[in-house]
Design an enzyme around this catalytic site. Structure first.
Site, PDB file in Angstrom:
ATOM      1  N   SER A 165       0.836  -1.196   0.000  1.00  0.00           N
ATOM      2  CA  SER A 165       0.000   0.000   0.000  1.00  0.00           C
ATOM      3  C   SER A 165       0.874   1.251   0.000  1.00  0.00           C
ATOM      4  O   SER A 165       1.631   1.471  -0.946  1.00  0.00           O
ATOM      5  CB  SER A 165      -0.957  -0.040   1.190  1.00  0.00           C
ATOM      6  OG  SER A 165      -2.002   0.882   1.047  1.00  0.00           O
ATOM      7  N   ASP A 312      -8.513  -5.767  -5.353  1.00  0.00           N
ATOM      8  CA  ASP A 312      -7.782  -4.806  -4.528  1.00  0.00           C
ATOM      9  C   ASP A 312      -8.181  -3.388  -4.925  1.00  0.00           C
ATOM     10  O   ASP A 312      -7.419  -2.669  -5.577  1.00  0.00           O
ATOM     11  CB  ASP A 312      -6.285  -5.039  -4.722  1.00  0.00           C
ATOM     12  CG  ASP A 312      -5.424  -4.131  -3.863  1.00  0.00           C
ATOM     13  OD1 ASP A 312      -5.982  -3.383  -3.048  1.00  0.00           O
ATOM     14  OD2 ASP A 312      -4.184  -4.177  -4.019  1.00  0.00           O
ATOM     15  N   HIS A 339      -6.689  -6.359  -0.887  1.00  0.00           N
ATOM     16  CA  HIS A 339      -5.546  -5.510  -0.584  1.00  0.00           C
ATOM     17  C   HIS A 339      -4.567  -6.229   0.331  1.00  0.00           C
ATOM     18  O   HIS A 339      -4.950  -6.783   1.363  1.00  0.00           O
ATOM     19  CB  HIS A 339      -6.042  -4.234   0.103  1.00  0.00           C
ATOM     20  CG  HIS A 339      -5.041  -3.137   0.165  1.00  0.00           C
ATOM     21  ND1 HIS A 339      -4.558  -2.511  -0.959  1.00  0.00           N
ATOM     22  CD2 HIS A 339      -4.442  -2.513   1.216  1.00  0.00           C
ATOM     23  CE1 HIS A 339      -3.714  -1.564  -0.605  1.00  0.00           C
ATOM     24  NE2 HIS A 339      -3.610  -1.544   0.709  1.00  0.00           N
TER      25      HIS A 339
END
Length: 621
Positions: A165, A312, A339
């Site tokens: 991320s 995601d 994710h």
């Protein structure tokens, strides 16, 4: 004698098996061994060119031999590099690493890697104020951290970057510096296009997510952890101090500076389009985005391995667009994941467990590029992806797939999908827009930050939700049909307002009537102008600039063409099933709508205005 011979042969066979070398996606043995157990941790401040103090945690393999040179894996985090535990828990584990997790740190140190984790400027225990996420100053800091790493006596002069991320994004932005010591990068679930992949997918404001994310980072910046739940309140004392900061003077000063950090959610309210310049920043979102730095990233020569998931958020585009824009992307892995990945989100999966050891896969890559281990990873078919419903892995050397061809399915006045173009010039389908339409709280969008996540990522039967929308359905498939890539919606629509938001859901209707979510796309109609991309950034499908200067308001009562791509997926529609496209005017839980919005649509299904969904169908070779 025969018995002894059999025993000897058995022992020899066991030895040959244990020495067998295996290197493939999800399989790695015989090339790399665990050399160490545990790690030694220390922390220090690194002083940047402008005197900003960067908090740094260093993890080395425990009992590392004197004079041994090892590579380093670098993480640049915005989420606090480590935490202080409250007594008596501090007697068990102190500090506590969260992102990256201690298990990941321990994994790599056990295989003979140093791990360095830093708080990016203006966060954690680092000094400075954050003026924006992914600022140029933050990127430049990475080069200075690398300089420090390769100057250490234990360093072999090679550095790899990774993270999930935000950390995956900083891992790739590190390459903008083109530092020759950075040999490998594994961005996971990262943000390639800050505007179109996270802030405004399809030009639609991703407000609820940004609000939750902004609240989370604000609590971190204020060193407040009670809001993260009962366990955090019971265990966590605050951001971990630096060993060399005796008395904590730098630490306390830094925390006070963070209270004036940029408010990302408030900042989001000040922009709508890609070229909007925020008054506090004197810059647009492009200035902070990976996609705006593709030339520098490509020129770095650093080998990139992109890892992501089909479910995601919109970040699987960071994998696919990363492939087509950076020639140094030498590997990619896209699973049926959300994710992180955290879950196997395939609706066909028997369980939600991620079945590939991501750490092991990262080790294969780092071993080759940081330790010069010839494990064959550079000779494999580079891109590995999962086909949902077929529930198997496929690979390709080229993206998009050369074997996929675009097949249009046209809308009819009877709400069917058909292969032939419509024949009636007066065929329109009316839809009264229901602004309560949504995809619930276990969607792909909810997986992107813990405070926004509500259980496992999954989609239930969409039959009921579809009644609030308008759907077009194909005839029953006579054989399996696989799509891989981005479906395109080519919509001709009249609306009774100057703007509209279009949410398109590609779905699979099973013989028993269950409606299975496949993928989706969203688009703000005012951005519909198709432009020529002059900055070299390649995208799939029609190019939209999302710039204010290119906005094209709808003319109420007039037909307008709105064309955009859905989020990419590889999916097999099975024989006996039907393909369905569902259109809605909102996703109430996940996106903000602004502007002059319509009450009604008229969807054209005529020879002049042939609305269609175009599917990237894979043909067997």
């Amino acid at each position: 004698m025969l018995c002894l011979f059999s025993i000897a042969m058995s022992a020899q066979n066991k030895q040959s098996v244990s020495q067998q070398k295996i290197s493939a996606v999800g399989k790695y043995a015989g090339y790399s061994t665990k050399e160490y157990k545990g790690y030694s941790a220390s922390s220090l401040y690194l002083t940047m060119r402008d005197s900003t103090k960067i908090a740094t945690d260093l993890y080395l393999p425990k009992k590392l031999e004197a004079g041994k040179k090892i590579p380093t894996i670098l993480y640049l985090t915005r989420y606090v590099r480590s935490l202080r535990a409250k007594f008596p828990f501090s007697l068990i584990k102190d500090p506590i690493s969260v992102l990256p997790p201690l298990e990941e740190i321990d994994y790599f140190t056990s295989y003979g890697y140093a791990v360095v984790v830093i708080d990016v400027r203006g966060s954690g225990a680092s000094s400075g104020r954050r003026t924006m996420e992914f600022s140029p100053e933050e990127v430049k800091d990475g080069a200075e951290v690398v300089n420090w790493i390769i100057g250490q006596e234990w360093s072999n002069g090679k550095v790899g970057s990774t993270g999930v991320s935000y950390l995956g994004t900083t891992a790739e932005l590190l390459l903008v510096n083109q530092h020759p010591a950075v040999k490998a990068c594994i961005p996971r679930s990262n943000i390639f296009d800050l505007y179109n992949h996270i802030m405004f997918p399809g030009g639609v404001r991703h407000g609820p997510f940004v609000k939750v994310w902004g609240e989370t980072t604000t609590h971190l910046d204020h060193n407040e952890f009670d809001s993260f739940g009962k366990q955090a309140k019971r265990l966590v004392k605050g951001t971990h101090k630096i060993d060399t900061d005796k008395g904590g003077k730098i630490y306390m000063t830094s925390l006070s500076e963070h209270t004036n950090n940029f408010d990302v959610y408030k900042g989001l309210q000040g922009i709508e389009f890609r070229d909007d310049v925020h008054p506090e920043l004197s810059a647009s979102s492009n200035e902070y985005s990976i996609h705006n730095n593709i030339k520098a990233i490509a020129n770095s020569g650093t080998a990139i391995y992109r890892i992501g998931g089909w479910y995601d958020g919109a970040l699987q585009r960071s994998v696919t667009e990363g492939i087509i824009n950076t020639p140094n992307t030498v590997k990619a892995l896209i699973g049926p994941w959300d994710h992180g990945p955290q879950d196997n989100a395939s609706p066909w999966a028997k369980e939600n467990v991620v079945d590939i050891d991501i750490h092991q896969e990262m080790l294969r890559f780092f071993d080759h590029y940081l330790k010069d281990i010839d494990n064959g990873i550079d000779k494999e078919t580079p891109f590995y992806y999962y086909t949902v419903a077929a529930e198997h892995w496929d690979s390709t050397s080229t993206w998009p797939l050369p074997s996929a061809s675009n097949q249009p399915y046209y809308f009819s006045a009877e709400k069917k999908l058909q292969s032939q173009t419509p024949s009636n010039e007066n065929s329109f389908v009316h839809y009264t827009v229901d602004y309560t339409c949504t995809t619930d709280s276990t969607s792909r969008w909810n997986s992107m930050t813990p405070a926004y996540r509500h259980g496992h990522t999954k989609y239930g039967d969409r039959a009921a939700e579809g009644k609030k929308s308008v759907s077009f359905t194909s005839s029953v498939l006579v054989s399996d049909m696989t799509i891989t890539g981005s479906a395109m919606l080519d919509l001709y629509v009249k609306a009774d307002a100057k703007d509209a938001y279009i949410f398109a859901y590609l779905e699979d209707v099973s013989p028993d009537g269950k409606v299975i979510y496949v993928t989706e796309g969203q688009f703000r109609a005012i951005n519909r102008k198709v432009s020529t991309n002059s900055d070299g950034y390649k995208t799939v499908g029609p190019f939209h600039s999302y710039q204010r200067k290119d906005t094209l308001p709808l003319v109420p009562g007039q037909v307008a063409q709105v064309s955009f791509e859905l989020l990419p997926i590889s999916y097999q529609f099975k024989q006996g099933h039907q393909v369905r496209i569902t259109l809605a005017g909102a996703d109430a839980q996940h996106f903000d709508l602004v502007g002059d919005l319509p009450k009604n649509w008229e969807i054209a299904c005529t020879p002049t205005y042939p609305s269609a969904i175009v599917l990237p169908i894979v043909h067997k070779q």
